[in-house]
Design a protein around this motif. Sequence first.
Motif, mmCIF file in Angstrom:
data_model
loop_
_atom_site.group_PDB
_atom_site.id
_atom_site.type_symbol
_atom_site.label_atom_id
_atom_site.label_comp_id
_atom_site.label_asym_id
_atom_site.label_seq_id
_atom_site.Cartn_x
_atom_site.Cartn_y
_atom_site.Cartn_z
ATOM 1 N N ALA A 10 -3.242 7.261 61.502
ATOM 2 C CA ALA A 10 -2.404 7.903 62.515
ATOM 3 C C ALA A 10 -1.257 7.008 62.995
ATOM 4 C CB ALA A 10 -3.258 8.321 63.713
ATOM 5 N N LEU A 11 -1.279 5.736 62.639
ATOM 6 C CA LEU A 11 -0.197 4.839 63.036
ATOM 7 C C LEU A 11 1.113 5.269 62.375
ATOM 8 C CD1 LEU A 11 -1.883 1.326 62.644
ATOM 9 C CD2 LEU A 11 -1.190 2.420 64.782
ATOM 10 N N PRO A 12 2.248 4.928 62.986
ATOM 11 C CA PRO A 12 3.515 5.151 62.271
ATOM 12 C C PRO A 12 3.454 4.436 60.917
ATOM 13 C CG PRO A 12 3.930 4.521 64.552
ATOM 14 C CD PRO A 12 2.447 4.342 64.309
ATOM 15 N N ALA A 13 4.016 5.036 59.903
ATOM 16 C CA ALA A 13 3.898 4.523 58.534
ATOM 17 C C ALA A 13 4.349 3.075 58.415
ATOM 18 C CB ALA A 13 4.680 5.408 57.574
ATOM 19 N N ASN A 14 5.448 2.709 59.079
ATOM 20 C CA ASN A 14 5.919 1.318 59.015
ATOM 21 C C ASN A 14 4.864 0.360 59.568
ATOM 22 O OD1 ASN A 14 8.393 2.047 57.982
ATOM 23 N ND2 ASN A 14 9.505 1.776 59.890
ATOM 24 N N VAL A 15 4.309 0.688 60.705
ATOM 25 C CA VAL A 15 3.320 -0.169 61.361
ATOM 26 C C VAL A 15 2.059 -0.249 60.513
ATOM 27 C CG1 VAL A 15 1.897 -0.442 63.437
ATOM 28 C CG2 VAL A 15 4.273 0.330 63.649
ATOM 29 N N ARG A 16 1.621 0.885 59.993
ATOM 30 C CA ARG A 16 0.414 0.910 59.156
ATOM 31 C C ARG A 16 0.614 0.043 57.914
ATOM 32 N NH1 ARG A 16 -2.005 5.416 55.436
ATOM 33 N NH2 ARG A 16 -4.167 4.729 55.321
ATOM 34 N N ALA A 17 1.773 0.164 57.283
ATOM 35 C CA ALA A 17 2.058 -0.637 56.088
ATOM 36 C C ALA A 17 2.031 -2.131 56.413
ATOM 37 C CB ALA A 17 3.413 -0.240 55.499
ATOM 38 N N GLU A 18 2.640 -2.513 57.547
ATOM 39 C CA GLU A 18 2.625 -3.922 57.948
ATOM 40 C C GLU A 18 1.196 -4.430 58.086
ATOM 41 O OE1 GLU A 18 4.857 -3.850 61.607
ATOM 42 O OE2 GLU A 18 6.780 -4.050 60.581
ATOM 43 N N LYS A 19 0.351 -3.659 58.750
ATOM 44 C CA LYS A 19 -1.035 -4.067 58.991
ATOM 45 C C LYS A 19 -1.825 -4.146 57.683
ATOM 46 C CE LYS A 19 -1.401 -2.482 63.764
ATOM 47 N NZ LYS A 19 -1.630 -3.796 64.364
ATOM 48 N N VAL A 20 -1.647 -3.178 56.807
ATOM 49 C CA VAL A 20 -2.358 -3.166 55.533
ATOM 50 C C VAL A 20 -1.950 -4.374 54.692
ATOM 51 C CG1 VAL A 20 -2.505 -1.945 53.317
ATOM 52 C CG2 VAL A 20 -2.828 -0.689 55.460
ATOM 53 N N LEU A 21 -0.661 -4.651 54.618
ATOM 54 C CA LEU A 21 -0.195 -5.786 53.831
ATOM 55 C C LEU A 21 -0.719 -7.111 54.403
ATOM 56 C CD1 LEU A 21 3.454 -4.596 53.161
ATOM 57 C CD2 LEU A 21 1.666 -4.921 51.433
ATOM 58 N N LYS A 22 -0.715 -7.219 55.723
ATOM 59 C CA LYS A 22 -1.198 -8.434 56.368
ATOM 60 C C LYS A 22 -2.686 -8.638 56.073
ATOM 61 C CE LYS A 22 -0.731 -10.853 60.744
ATOM 62 N NZ LYS A 22 -0.237 -10.782 62.117
ATOM 63 N N LYS A 23 -3.474 -7.575 56.190
ATOM 64 C CA LYS A 23 -4.911 -7.668 55.929
ATOM 65 C C LYS A 23 -5.184 -7.986 54.455
ATOM 66 C CE LYS A 23 -6.633 -4.823 59.709
ATOM 67 N NZ LYS A 23 -7.576 -5.747 60.336
ATOM 68 N N ALA A 24 -4.408 -7.407 53.558
ATOM 69 C CA ALA A 24 -4.585 -7.677 52.128
ATOM 70 C C ALA A 24 -4.309 -9.152 51.841
ATOM 71 C CB ALA A 24 -3.668 -6.787 51.300
ATOM 72 N N LYS A 26 -4.608 -11.649 54.010
ATOM 73 C CA LYS A 26 -5.711 -12.428 54.603
ATOM 74 C C LYS A 26 -6.967 -12.354 53.751
ATOM 75 C CE LYS A 26 -4.393 -12.560 59.442
ATOM 76 N NZ LYS A 26 -4.734 -12.150 60.812
ATOM 77 N N ALA A 27 -7.127 -11.230 53.043
ATOM 78 C CA ALA A 27 -8.299 -11.052 52.184
ATOM 79 C C ALA A 27 -8.171 -11.819 50.870
ATOM 80 C CB ALA A 27 -8.525 -9.569 51.904
ATOM 81 N N GLY A 28 -7.005 -12.417 50.639
ATOM 82 C CA GLY A 28 -6.827 -13.233 49.447
ATOM 83 C C GLY A 28 -5.888 -12.667 48.400
ATOM 84 N N LEU A 29 -5.349 -11.468 48.603
ATOM 85 C CA LEU A 29 -4.404 -10.923 47.638
ATOM 86 C C LEU A 29 -3.127 -11.760 47.692
ATOM 87 C CD1 LEU A 29 -3.708 -8.671 45.598
ATOM 88 C CD2 LEU A 29 -2.732 -7.404 47.521
ATOM 89 N N GLU A 30 -2.708 -12.237 46.544
ATOM 90 C CA GLU A 30 -1.489 -13.042 46.483
ATOM 91 C C GLU A 30 -0.285 -12.109 46.430
ATOM 92 O OE1 GLU A 30 0.472 -16.296 43.547
ATOM 93 O OE2 GLU A 30 -1.685 -16.433 43.868
ATOM 94 N N LEU A 31 0.390 -11.991 47.560
ATOM 95 C CA LEU A 31 1.566 -11.132 47.653
ATOM 96 C C LEU A 31 2.799 -11.920 47.226
ATOM 97 C CD1 LEU A 31 0.677 -9.476 51.068
ATOM 98 C CD2 LEU A 31 0.535 -8.430 48.813
ATOM 99 N N PRO A 32 3.783 -11.255 46.620
ATOM 100 C CA PRO A 32 4.969 -11.963 46.142
ATOM 101 C C PRO A 32 5.789 -12.553 47.291
ATOM 102 C CG PRO A 32 5.200 -9.580 45.837
ATOM 103 C CD PRO A 32 3.821 -9.832 46.344
ATOM 104 N N ASP A 33 6.521 -13.633 46.969
ATOM 105 C CA ASP A 33 7.401 -14.245 47.964
ATOM 106 C C ASP A 33 8.659 -13.394 48.126
ATOM 107 O OD1 ASP A 33 9.152 -14.842 45.832
ATOM 108 O OD2 ASP A 33 8.495 -16.920 45.699
ATOM 109 N N SER A 34 9.557 -13.816 49.000
ATOM 110 C CA SER A 34 10.723 -12.982 49.311
ATOM 111 C C SER A 34 11.634 -12.777 48.105
ATOM 112 C CB SER A 34 11.507 -13.567 50.491
ATOM 113 O OG SER A 34 11.941 -14.873 50.210
ATOM 114 N N GLU A 35 11.784 -13.799 47.259
ATOM 115 C CA GLU A 35 12.641 -13.654 46.075
ATOM 116 C C GLU A 35 12.035 -12.643 45.090
ATOM 117 O OE1 GLU A 35 14.043 -16.570 42.545
ATOM 118 O OE2 GLU A 35 14.400 -17.325 44.576
ATOM 119 N N GLN A 36 10.741 -12.755 44.859
ATOM 120 C CA GLN A 36 10.063 -11.822 43.959
ATOM 121 C C GLN A 36 10.075 -10.403 44.537
ATOM 122 O OE1 GLN A 36 6.379 -13.958 44.070
ATOM 123 N NE2 GLN A 36 6.623 -14.772 41.995
#
Length: 135
Positions: A10-24, A26-36
């Motif tokens: 139910a969160l606004p999509a932008n906020v939900r996406a931020e939270k999901v990415l942050k949790k992923a 923290k869980a160990g998913l290696e997210l790309p850096d800003s250049e990638q």
Amino acid sequence: SEGLLRVPAALPANVRAEKVLKKAGKAGLELPDSEQTAEQIRRLLETLTQTTQGVGESNQTEGNSEEAEKQFGELMLQMIHLSGLLRINAENSLTKATDAFINRFVSAEQLAMEEGWQTDEVSAADLNAWWKRIV
């Protein structure tokens, strides 16, 4: 995955996406850096542009529309990821950009009225000309 599933849909999509990415992350998913991420955004935009060629024309199909929506969502998710990397609040920046757009549009209409035009009699070409005069 429980942490991701607990982020309220139910969160606004932008906020939900931020939270999901942050949790992923923290869980160990290696997210790309800003250049990638920026490169991924360029690729997604190019793909979306190719997918949506001819939108509104007779060759546009429902399948293209669904694929374009999927690609646009992926593009938005990467933009949200980039905003986090750059420490930019995506929700606030979009709100500010929308407000600036509204203010510019109102200013273009006011310019038209100052020049003696009524907004209901202004063509799109005229409005675009006034739009370009507002900086």
